[in-house]
Write a protein that holds these residues in place. Structure first.
Motif, PDB file in Angstrom:
ATOM      1  N   TYR A 227       0.821  -1.211   0.000  1.00  0.00           N
ATOM      2  CA  TYR A 227       0.000   0.000   0.000  1.00  0.00           C
ATOM      3  C   TYR A 227       0.859   1.266   0.000  1.00  0.00           C
ATOM      4  CZ  TYR A 227      -4.136  -2.854   0.915  1.00  0.00           C
ATOM      5  OH  TYR A 227      -5.154  -3.758   0.810  1.00  0.00           O
ATOM      6  N   ARG A 228       1.995   1.216   0.670  1.00  0.00           N
ATOM      7  CA  ARG A 228       2.899   2.378   0.649  1.00  0.00           C
ATOM      8  C   ARG A 228       3.449   2.596  -0.764  1.00  0.00           C
ATOM      9  NH1 ARG A 228       7.203   0.718   4.754  1.00  0.00           N
ATOM     10  NH2 ARG A 228       8.274   2.609   4.069  1.00  0.00           N
ATOM     11  N   MET A 229       3.852   1.504  -1.420  1.00  0.00           N
ATOM     12  CA  MET A 229       4.344   1.631  -2.789  1.00  0.00           C
ATOM     13  C   MET A 229       3.241   2.139  -3.716  1.00  0.00           C
ATOM     14  SD  MET A 229       6.938  -1.613  -3.406  1.00  0.00           S
ATOM     15  CE  MET A 229       5.746  -2.884  -2.985  1.00  0.00           C
ATOM     16  N   ALA A 230       2.032   1.621  -3.529  1.00  0.00           N
ATOM     17  CA  ALA A 230       0.931   2.034  -4.387  1.00  0.00           C
ATOM     18  C   ALA A 230       0.655   3.528  -4.259  1.00  0.00           C
ATOM     19  CB  ALA A 230      -0.329   1.233  -4.042  1.00  0.00           C
ATOM     20  N   ALA A 231       0.720   4.036  -3.038  1.00  0.00           N
ATOM     21  CA  ALA A 231       0.464   5.465  -2.821  1.00  0.00           C
ATOM     22  C   ALA A 231       1.511   6.325  -3.523  1.00  0.00           C
ATOM     23  CB  ALA A 231       0.437   5.757  -1.325  1.00  0.00           C
ATOM     24  N   LEU A 232       2.768   5.927  -3.408  1.00  0.00           N
ATOM     25  CA  LEU A 232       3.828   6.711  -4.046  1.00  0.00           C
ATOM     26  C   LEU A 232       3.793   6.572  -5.567  1.00  0.00           C
ATOM     27  CD1 LEU A 232       6.907   6.240  -1.688  1.00  0.00           C
ATOM     28  CD2 LEU A 232       5.800   8.385  -2.322  1.00  0.00           C
ATOM     29  N   PHE A 233       3.585   5.364  -6.052  1.00  0.00           N
ATOM     30  CA  PHE A 233       3.566   5.168  -7.500  1.00  0.00           C
ATOM     31  C   PHE A 233       2.428   5.949  -8.153  1.00  0.00           C
ATOM     32  CE2 PHE A 233       5.609   0.659  -7.074  1.00  0.00           C
ATOM     33  CZ  PHE A 233       6.811   1.265  -6.720  1.00  0.00           C
ATOM     34  N   SER A 234       1.340   6.174  -7.390  1.00  0.00           N
ATOM     35  CA  SER A 234       0.224   6.921  -7.960  1.00  0.00           C
ATOM     36  C   SER A 234       0.607   8.370  -8.237  1.00  0.00           C
ATOM     37  CB  SER A 234      -0.987   6.864  -7.030  1.00  0.00           C
ATOM     38  OG  SER A 234      -0.724   7.547  -5.817  1.00  0.00           O
ATOM     39  N   ILE A 235       1.505   8.926  -7.419  1.00  0.00           N
ATOM     40  CA  ILE A 235       1.972  10.292  -7.665  1.00  0.00           C
ATOM     41  C   ILE A 235       2.737  10.343  -8.984  1.00  0.00           C
ATOM     42  CG2 ILE A 235       3.432  12.170  -6.808  1.00  0.00           C
ATOM     43  CD1 ILE A 235       2.924  11.106  -3.972  1.00  0.00           C
ATOM     44  N   ASP A 236       3.613   9.362  -9.179  1.00  0.00           N
ATOM     45  CA  ASP A 236       4.389   9.286 -10.420  1.00  0.00           C
ATOM     46  C   ASP A 236       3.470   9.144 -11.627  1.00  0.00           C
ATOM     47  OD1 ASP A 236       6.736   8.924 -12.056  1.00  0.00           O
ATOM     48  OD2 ASP A 236       6.319   6.774 -12.037  1.00  0.00           O
ATOM     49  N   ALA A 237       2.448   8.303 -11.501  1.00  0.00           N
ATOM     50  CA  ALA A 237       1.545   8.066 -12.624  1.00  0.00           C
ATOM     51  C   ALA A 237       0.677   9.285 -12.912  1.00  0.00           C
ATOM     52  CB  ALA A 237       0.671   6.855 -12.343  1.00  0.00           C
ATOM     53  N   PHE A 238       0.205   9.953 -11.863  1.00  0.00           N
ATOM     54  CA  PHE A 238      -0.584  11.162 -12.072  1.00  0.00           C
ATOM     55  C   PHE A 238       0.242  12.189 -12.841  1.00  0.00           C
ATOM     56  CE2 PHE A 238      -1.810  15.445 -10.600  1.00  0.00           C
ATOM     57  CZ  PHE A 238      -3.122  15.474 -11.060  1.00  0.00           C
TER      58      PHE A 238
END
Length: 410
Positions: A227-238
Protein backbone atom coordinates in the motif's frame (compact mmCIF):
# COMPACT_ATOMS: atom_id res chain seq x y z
CA UNK A 1 9.88 -26.42 -9.48
CA UNK A 2 9.50 -23.21 -11.50
CA UNK A 3 11.60 -22.96 -14.61
CA UNK A 4 14.32 -20.33 -14.72
CA UNK A 5 15.85 -18.58 -17.66
CA UNK A 6 18.80 -20.92 -17.41
CA UNK A 7 16.90 -24.10 -16.72
CA UNK A 8 17.18 -27.12 -19.04
CA UNK A 9 13.45 -26.99 -19.71
CA UNK A 10 13.68 -23.43 -20.89
CA UNK A 11 16.64 -24.22 -23.12
CA UNK A 12 15.06 -27.35 -24.62
CA UNK A 13 11.99 -25.45 -25.75
CA UNK A 14 14.17 -22.80 -27.40
CA UNK A 15 12.45 -19.77 -28.79
CA UNK A 16 9.02 -21.08 -27.75
CA UNK A 17 9.79 -21.57 -24.07
CA UNK A 18 7.22 -20.08 -21.66
CA UNK A 19 9.54 -17.14 -20.94
CA UNK A 20 10.17 -16.48 -24.64
CA UNK A 21 6.46 -16.79 -25.35
CA UNK A 22 5.72 -14.21 -22.67
CA UNK A 23 8.29 -11.86 -24.20
CA UNK A 24 6.78 -12.37 -27.66
CA UNK A 25 3.25 -11.65 -26.46
CA UNK A 26 4.45 -8.52 -24.71
CA UNK A 27 6.23 -7.39 -27.88
CA UNK A 28 3.12 -7.84 -30.04
CA UNK A 29 0.98 -5.95 -27.56
CA UNK A 30 3.42 -3.07 -27.27
CA UNK A 31 3.82 -2.88 -31.05
CA UNK A 32 0.09 -2.23 -31.21
CA UNK A 33 0.20 0.28 -28.35
CA UNK A 34 3.10 2.03 -30.09
CA UNK A 35 1.16 3.01 -33.19
CA UNK A 36 -2.17 3.48 -31.39
CA UNK A 37 -0.70 6.06 -29.00
CA UNK A 38 0.46 8.19 -31.95
CA UNK A 39 -2.59 7.64 -34.17
CA UNK A 40 -5.26 7.96 -31.51
CA UNK A 41 -5.43 11.79 -31.47
CA UNK A 42 -5.22 11.85 -35.27
CA UNK A 43 -8.12 9.41 -35.62
CA UNK A 44 -10.22 11.15 -32.99
CA UNK A 45 -9.65 14.52 -34.67
CA UNK A 46 -10.53 12.97 -38.04
CA UNK A 47 -13.97 11.90 -36.75
CA UNK A 48 -14.64 15.36 -35.36
CA UNK A 49 -13.51 15.38 -31.72
CA UNK A 50 -11.92 18.51 -30.29
CA UNK A 51 -8.82 18.74 -28.08
CA UNK A 52 -10.72 18.59 -24.81
CA UNK A 53 -12.74 15.56 -25.94
CA UNK A 54 -9.52 13.79 -26.95
CA UNK A 55 -8.22 14.33 -23.41
CA UNK A 56 -11.47 12.88 -22.03
CA UNK A 57 -11.08 9.78 -24.23
CA UNK A 58 -7.52 9.26 -22.94
CA UNK A 59 -8.74 9.60 -19.35
CA UNK A 60 -11.63 7.21 -19.99
CA UNK A 61 -9.31 4.57 -21.46
CA UNK A 62 -6.96 4.77 -18.49
CA UNK A 63 -9.86 4.66 -16.01
CA UNK A 64 -11.39 1.58 -17.59
CA UNK A 65 -8.02 -0.14 -17.61
CA UNK A 66 -7.54 0.71 -13.94
CA UNK A 67 -10.85 -0.81 -12.88
CA UNK A 68 -10.21 -4.03 -14.82
CA UNK A 69 -6.71 -4.29 -13.37
CA UNK A 70 -8.08 -3.80 -9.84
CA UNK A 71 -10.50 -6.68 -10.33
CA UNK A 72 -7.66 -8.90 -11.54
CA UNK A 73 -5.59 -7.92 -8.49
CA UNK A 74 -8.20 -9.12 -6.02
CA UNK A 75 -8.97 -12.29 -7.97
CA UNK A 76 -5.47 -13.06 -9.24
CA UNK A 77 -4.64 -15.49 -6.43
CA UNK A 78 -7.74 -17.56 -7.28
CA UNK A 79 -7.72 -17.69 -11.08
CA UNK A 80 -5.42 -19.11 -13.72
CA UNK A 81 -3.16 -16.38 -15.16
CA UNK A 82 -2.91 -18.02 -18.59
CA UNK A 83 -6.70 -18.15 -19.01
CA UNK A 84 -7.10 -14.48 -18.12
CA UNK A 85 -4.27 -13.41 -20.43
CA UNK A 86 -5.88 -15.27 -23.33
CA UNK A 87 -9.24 -13.67 -22.48
CA UNK A 88 -7.59 -10.23 -22.35
CA UNK A 89 -6.16 -10.89 -25.82
CA UNK A 90 -9.71 -11.56 -26.98
CA UNK A 91 -10.73 -8.21 -25.53
CA UNK A 92 -7.87 -6.62 -27.49
CA UNK A 93 -9.29 -8.13 -30.68
CA UNK A 94 -12.77 -6.82 -29.89
CA UNK A 95 -11.36 -3.38 -29.08
CA UNK A 96 -9.58 -3.02 -32.40
CA UNK A 97 -12.61 -4.15 -34.39
CA UNK A 98 -15.02 -1.93 -32.45
CA UNK A 99 -12.81 1.15 -32.43
CA UNK A 100 -12.51 1.43 -36.19
CA UNK A 101 -16.31 1.32 -36.44
CA UNK A 102 -16.90 3.96 -33.74
CA UNK A 103 -17.70 7.32 -35.30
CA UNK A 104 -19.59 9.05 -32.47
CA UNK A 105 -18.16 10.52 -29.29
CA UNK A 106 -20.31 8.28 -27.08
CA UNK A 107 -19.29 5.11 -28.92
CA UNK A 108 -15.61 6.05 -28.70
CA UNK A 109 -15.92 6.63 -24.94
CA UNK A 110 -17.61 3.26 -24.47
CA UNK A 111 -14.95 1.35 -26.40
CA UNK A 112 -12.16 3.28 -24.67
CA UNK A 113 -13.59 2.42 -21.24
CA UNK A 114 -14.32 -1.25 -21.87
CA UNK A 115 -11.38 -2.06 -24.15
CA UNK A 116 -7.60 -2.23 -24.12
CA UNK A 117 -6.69 0.95 -26.04
CA UNK A 118 -3.62 2.48 -24.40
CA UNK A 119 -3.02 6.22 -24.95
CA UNK A 120 0.26 6.08 -23.08
CA UNK A 121 3.71 4.88 -24.10
CA UNK A 122 3.88 3.10 -20.77
CA UNK A 123 2.25 -0.24 -20.00
CA UNK A 124 -0.95 0.62 -18.18
CA UNK A 125 -3.19 -2.35 -18.84
CA UNK A 126 -4.86 -5.48 -17.55
CA UNK A 127 -2.00 -7.57 -18.96
CA UNK A 128 0.73 -6.10 -16.75
CA UNK A 129 0.11 -7.66 -13.28
CA UNK A 130 -0.50 -11.08 -14.78
CA UNK A 131 2.65 -10.94 -16.90
CA UNK A 132 4.72 -9.76 -13.93
CA UNK A 133 3.49 -12.58 -11.71
CA UNK A 134 4.03 -15.16 -14.46
CA UNK A 135 7.54 -13.95 -15.25
CA UNK A 136 8.55 -13.85 -11.58
CA UNK A 137 7.45 -17.47 -11.24
CA UNK A 138 9.45 -18.57 -14.27
CA UNK A 139 12.85 -17.11 -13.29
CA UNK A 140 15.20 -17.37 -10.32
CA UNK A 141 15.38 -14.53 -7.79
CA UNK A 142 18.87 -13.41 -8.81
CA UNK A 143 17.83 -13.34 -12.46
CA UNK A 144 14.65 -11.38 -11.82
CA UNK A 145 15.87 -7.84 -12.55
CA UNK A 146 17.69 -8.98 -15.69
CA UNK A 147 14.57 -10.86 -16.81
CA UNK A 148 12.42 -7.78 -16.29
CA UNK A 149 14.99 -5.73 -18.19
CA UNK A 150 14.73 -8.12 -21.16
CA UNK A 151 10.95 -8.14 -20.86
CA UNK A 152 10.90 -4.33 -20.87
CA UNK A 153 13.49 -4.19 -23.68
CA UNK A 154 11.37 -6.39 -25.94
CA UNK A 155 8.28 -4.33 -25.24
CA UNK A 156 9.99 -0.98 -25.74
CA UNK A 157 11.64 -1.99 -29.01
CA UNK A 158 8.31 -3.26 -30.27
CA UNK A 159 6.60 -0.04 -29.20
CA UNK A 160 9.29 1.95 -31.03
CA UNK A 161 8.67 -0.01 -34.22
CA UNK A 162 4.96 0.51 -33.63
CA UNK A 163 5.50 4.27 -33.45
CA UNK A 164 7.34 4.03 -36.76
CA UNK A 165 4.39 2.09 -38.18
CA UNK A 166 2.25 5.13 -37.37
CA UNK A 167 3.70 6.55 -40.60
CA UNK A 168 1.54 3.99 -42.43
CA UNK A 169 -1.48 6.24 -43.10
CA UNK A 170 0.75 8.86 -44.74
CA UNK A 171 2.40 6.20 -46.91
CA UNK A 172 -0.95 4.71 -47.90
CA UNK A 173 -2.13 8.16 -48.95
CA UNK A 174 0.42 7.96 -51.79
CA UNK A 175 -1.55 4.99 -53.13
CA UNK A 176 -4.87 6.78 -53.01
CA UNK A 177 -6.11 5.41 -49.68
CA UNK A 178 -8.02 8.02 -47.67
CA UNK A 179 -6.63 9.11 -44.29
CA UNK A 180 -9.68 7.82 -42.39
CA UNK A 181 -9.65 4.43 -44.14
CA UNK A 182 -5.94 4.02 -43.41
CA UNK A 183 -6.47 4.87 -39.75
CA UNK A 184 -9.30 2.34 -39.50
CA UNK A 185 -7.00 -0.23 -41.08
CA UNK A 186 -4.43 0.33 -38.34
CA UNK A 187 -7.04 -0.47 -35.68
CA UNK A 188 -7.87 -3.66 -37.61
CA UNK A 189 -4.16 -4.54 -37.41
CA UNK A 190 -4.36 -3.95 -33.65
CA UNK A 191 -7.07 -6.63 -33.51
CA UNK A 192 -4.89 -9.09 -35.46
CA UNK A 193 -2.08 -8.53 -32.95
CA UNK A 194 -4.48 -9.54 -30.19
CA UNK A 195 -5.06 -12.88 -31.89
CA UNK A 196 -1.32 -13.54 -32.22
CA UNK A 197 -0.72 -12.53 -28.62
CA UNK A 198 -3.32 -15.00 -27.40
CA UNK A 199 -1.48 -17.81 -29.22
CA UNK A 200 1.74 -17.01 -27.37
CA UNK A 201 -0.01 -16.68 -24.01
CA UNK A 202 -1.39 -20.19 -24.50
CA UNK A 203 2.17 -21.52 -24.05
CA UNK A 204 2.48 -20.17 -20.50
CA UNK A 205 2.00 -22.84 -17.80
CA UNK A 206 -1.22 -22.74 -15.82
CA UNK A 207 -0.97 -21.08 -12.41
CA UNK A 208 -2.34 -24.09 -10.60
CA UNK A 209 0.53 -26.20 -12.00
CA UNK A 210 3.00 -24.38 -9.79
CA UNK A 211 2.09 -26.18 -6.60
CA UNK A 212 1.81 -22.93 -4.66
CA UNK A 213 -0.60 -22.89 -1.75
CA UNK A 214 -3.60 -20.69 -2.47
CA UNK A 215 -3.84 -17.90 0.14
CA UNK A 216 -7.18 -16.92 1.68
CA UNK A 217 -6.72 -13.28 0.67
CA UNK A 218 -4.95 -11.46 -2.12
CA UNK A 219 -2.44 -9.79 0.20
CA UNK A 220 -1.04 -11.08 3.47
CA UNK A 221 2.18 -10.15 5.30
CA UNK A 222 3.25 -7.68 2.62
CA UNK A 223 0.06 -5.60 2.74
CA UNK A 224 1.67 -2.57 4.41
CA UNK A 225 4.60 -2.15 2.04
CA UNK A 226 2.38 -2.77 -1.01
CA UNK A 227 0.00 0.00 0.00
CA UNK A 228 2.90 2.38 0.65
CA UNK A 229 4.34 1.63 -2.79
CA UNK A 230 0.93 2.03 -4.39
CA UNK A 231 0.46 5.47 -2.82
CA UNK A 232 3.83 6.71 -4.05
CA UNK A 233 3.57 5.17 -7.50
CA UNK A 234 0.22 6.92 -7.96
CA UNK A 235 1.97 10.29 -7.66
CA UNK A 236 4.39 9.29 -10.42
CA UNK A 237 1.55 8.07 -12.62
CA UNK A 238 -0.58 11.16 -12.07
CA UNK A 239 2.39 13.24 -13.18
CA UNK A 240 3.01 11.00 -16.17
CA UNK A 241 -0.60 11.37 -17.30
CA UNK A 242 0.12 15.00 -18.18
CA UNK A 243 2.58 13.79 -20.83
CA UNK A 244 1.12 10.57 -22.24
CA UNK A 245 2.38 9.88 -25.73
CA UNK A 246 -0.90 10.81 -27.43
CA UNK A 247 -0.84 14.25 -25.81
CA UNK A 248 2.86 14.64 -26.55
CA UNK A 249 2.12 13.93 -30.21
CA UNK A 250 -0.74 16.43 -30.15
CA UNK A 251 1.58 19.08 -28.67
CA UNK A 252 4.22 18.50 -31.35
CA UNK A 253 1.57 18.70 -34.06
CA UNK A 254 0.04 21.93 -32.75
CA UNK A 255 3.10 23.85 -31.55
CA UNK A 256 5.66 22.97 -34.19
CA UNK A 257 3.50 21.70 -37.05
CA UNK A 258 5.27 18.32 -36.99
CA UNK A 259 3.99 15.93 -39.65
CA UNK A 260 2.61 12.50 -38.81
CA UNK A 261 5.57 10.82 -40.53
CA UNK A 262 8.09 12.94 -38.60
CA UNK A 263 6.25 12.24 -35.35
CA UNK A 264 6.34 8.51 -36.03
CA UNK A 265 10.08 8.68 -36.69
CA UNK A 266 10.66 10.70 -33.53
CA UNK A 267 8.69 8.30 -31.35
CA UNK A 268 10.54 5.38 -32.94
CA UNK A 269 13.93 6.73 -31.86
CA UNK A 270 12.48 7.75 -28.52
CA UNK A 271 11.34 4.18 -27.99
CA UNK A 272 14.69 2.75 -29.09
CA UNK A 273 16.52 4.91 -26.55
CA UNK A 274 14.10 3.85 -23.83
CA UNK A 275 14.50 0.20 -24.79
CA UNK A 276 18.27 0.13 -24.56
CA UNK A 277 18.15 1.92 -21.22
CA UNK A 278 16.61 -1.19 -19.63
CA UNK A 279 19.74 -3.40 -19.71
CA UNK A 280 21.70 -0.40 -18.43
CA UNK A 281 19.21 -0.11 -15.57
CA UNK A 282 19.71 -3.79 -14.68
CA UNK A 283 23.49 -3.32 -14.70
CA UNK A 284 23.28 -0.13 -12.65
CA UNK A 285 20.90 -1.64 -10.10
CA UNK A 286 23.42 -4.37 -9.30
CA UNK A 287 25.88 -1.66 -8.29
CA UNK A 288 23.82 1.02 -6.55
CA UNK A 289 20.56 -0.78 -5.79
CA UNK A 290 17.13 -0.66 -7.37
CA UNK A 291 15.73 2.31 -5.46
CA UNK A 292 18.77 4.48 -6.18
CA UNK A 293 18.59 3.52 -9.85
CA UNK A 294 14.94 4.57 -9.99
CA UNK A 295 15.55 7.93 -8.37
CA UNK A 296 18.87 9.07 -9.81
CA UNK A 297 17.87 8.39 -13.41
CA UNK A 298 14.38 9.84 -13.06
CA UNK A 299 15.28 13.31 -11.83
CA UNK A 300 17.43 14.35 -14.84
CA UNK A 301 14.75 13.05 -17.22
CA UNK A 302 12.13 15.25 -15.53
CA UNK A 303 14.36 18.29 -15.84
CA UNK A 304 14.72 17.58 -19.57
CA UNK A 305 10.94 17.47 -19.95
CA UNK A 306 10.51 20.82 -18.22
CA UNK A 307 13.15 22.40 -20.43
CA UNK A 308 11.64 20.87 -23.59
CA UNK A 309 8.33 22.52 -22.77
CA UNK A 310 9.81 26.04 -22.83
CA UNK A 311 12.58 26.01 -25.45
CA UNK A 312 11.63 27.92 -28.61
CA UNK A 313 12.88 25.60 -31.36
CA UNK A 314 11.71 22.20 -32.54
CA UNK A 315 15.27 20.85 -32.70
CA UNK A 316 16.00 21.77 -29.07
CA UNK A 317 12.69 20.34 -27.87
CA UNK A 318 13.19 17.05 -29.71
CA UNK A 319 16.78 16.78 -28.46
CA UNK A 320 15.73 17.25 -24.84
CA UNK A 321 12.86 14.80 -25.25
CA UNK A 322 15.25 12.18 -26.66
CA UNK A 323 17.56 12.62 -23.66
CA UNK A 324 14.51 12.24 -21.46
CA UNK A 325 13.60 9.03 -23.28
CA UNK A 326 17.06 7.59 -22.60
CA UNK A 327 16.55 8.11 -18.85
CA UNK A 328 12.88 8.22 -17.97
CA UNK A 329 12.10 4.51 -18.28
CA UNK A 330 15.09 3.10 -16.40
CA UNK A 331 12.88 2.81 -13.34
CA UNK A 332 10.51 0.40 -15.12
CA UNK A 333 12.37 -2.95 -14.81
CA UNK A 334 13.86 -1.97 -11.46
CA UNK A 335 10.47 -0.98 -10.04
CA UNK A 336 8.81 -4.17 -11.30
CA UNK A 337 11.62 -6.31 -9.89
CA UNK A 338 11.57 -4.46 -6.57
CA UNK A 339 7.83 -5.03 -6.12
CA UNK A 340 8.14 -8.74 -6.91
CA UNK A 341 11.16 -9.08 -4.58
CA UNK A 342 9.65 -7.60 -1.42
CA UNK A 343 6.43 -9.67 -1.39
CA UNK A 344 5.85 -13.40 -1.01
CA UNK A 345 5.28 -15.46 -4.20
CA UNK A 346 1.51 -15.99 -3.64
CA UNK A 347 1.07 -12.23 -3.29
CA UNK A 348 2.82 -11.29 -6.53
CA UNK A 349 -0.21 -11.00 -8.82
CA UNK A 350 -2.05 -8.93 -6.23
CA UNK A 351 1.00 -6.76 -5.51
CA UNK A 352 1.58 -6.10 -9.21
CA UNK A 353 -2.07 -5.22 -9.68
CA UNK A 354 -2.53 -3.13 -6.56
CA UNK A 355 0.61 -1.11 -7.29
CA UNK A 356 -0.55 -0.70 -10.90
CA UNK A 357 -4.16 0.28 -10.20
CA UNK A 358 -3.50 3.52 -8.31
CA UNK A 359 -1.07 4.34 -11.12
CA UNK A 360 -3.82 3.76 -13.67
CA UNK A 361 -6.43 5.69 -11.68
CA UNK A 362 -4.07 8.58 -11.05
CA UNK A 363 -2.91 8.59 -14.67
CA UNK A 364 -6.57 8.66 -15.75
CA UNK A 365 -7.13 12.01 -14.04
CA UNK A 366 -4.39 14.07 -15.61
CA UNK A 367 -4.95 13.71 -19.40
CA UNK A 368 -8.30 15.49 -19.16
CA UNK A 369 -6.64 18.26 -17.13
CA UNK A 370 -3.90 18.43 -19.74
CA UNK A 371 -6.55 18.63 -22.46
CA UNK A 372 -8.21 21.53 -20.64
CA UNK A 373 -4.86 23.34 -20.37
CA UNK A 374 -4.23 22.74 -24.06
CA UNK A 375 -7.66 24.09 -24.96
CA UNK A 376 -7.03 27.18 -22.80
CA UNK A 377 -3.78 27.89 -24.62
CA UNK A 378 -1.40 26.78 -21.83
CA UNK A 379 0.27 24.09 -23.91
CA UNK A 380 3.57 23.99 -22.00
CA UNK A 381 2.05 23.64 -18.55
CA UNK A 382 1.13 19.93 -18.69
CA UNK A 383 4.80 19.04 -19.23
CA UNK A 384 6.07 21.47 -16.59
CA UNK A 385 3.63 19.99 -14.07
CA UNK A 386 4.64 16.48 -15.09
CA UNK A 387 8.33 17.14 -14.50
CA UNK A 388 7.87 18.97 -11.20
CA UNK A 389 5.57 16.32 -9.71
CA UNK A 390 7.88 13.50 -10.78
CA UNK A 391 10.83 15.16 -9.03
CA UNK A 392 8.79 15.39 -5.82
CA UNK A 393 7.88 11.72 -6.19
CA UNK A 394 11.53 10.73 -6.59
CA UNK A 395 12.56 12.39 -3.33
CA UNK A 396 9.62 10.81 -1.50
CA UNK A 397 10.47 7.36 -2.89
CA UNK A 398 14.09 7.67 -1.80
CA UNK A 399 13.05 8.70 1.68
CA UNK A 400 10.53 5.88 2.08
CA UNK A 401 12.43 2.91 0.63
CA UNK A 402 16.15 3.61 0.63
CA UNK A 403 16.70 1.25 3.60
CA UNK A 404 14.55 -1.62 2.25
CA UNK A 405 16.71 -4.17 0.46
CA UNK A 406 15.44 -7.19 -1.47
CA UNK A 407 17.03 -10.49 -0.37
CA UNK A 408 19.38 -10.61 -3.36
CA UNK A 409 20.74 -7.13 -2.53
CA UNK A 410 21.56 -7.94 1.08
Amino acid sequence: MPQTLNSPAAEDQGALSPVSSLYAARALRDFGDGFVAVLLPVYLAAIGLDVFQIGVVATTALLGSALMTLAIGFLGHRIDRRTVLIAASGLMVATGLAFNQSASYGAVLLVAFCGTINPSSGTVSIFVPLEHAALSHLVADKARTAAFARYSLMGALAAAVGALAAMGPDLLADFGVSRLAALEGMFALYAVLGIAGGVFYSRIPRSDASGEAQPSSALGPSRGIVYRMAALFSIDAFAGGFAVQSLMALWLFSRFGLSLSAAGLFFFWSGVLSAFSFPVAAWLSRRIGRVNTMVFTHIPSSLCLILAAVVPSLEAALGLLLVRSALSQMDVPTRSSFVMAVVTPPERAAAASITSVPRSLAAALSPVLAGALFAAGYEAWPFILCGALKILYDFALLQAFRHIKPPEEQ
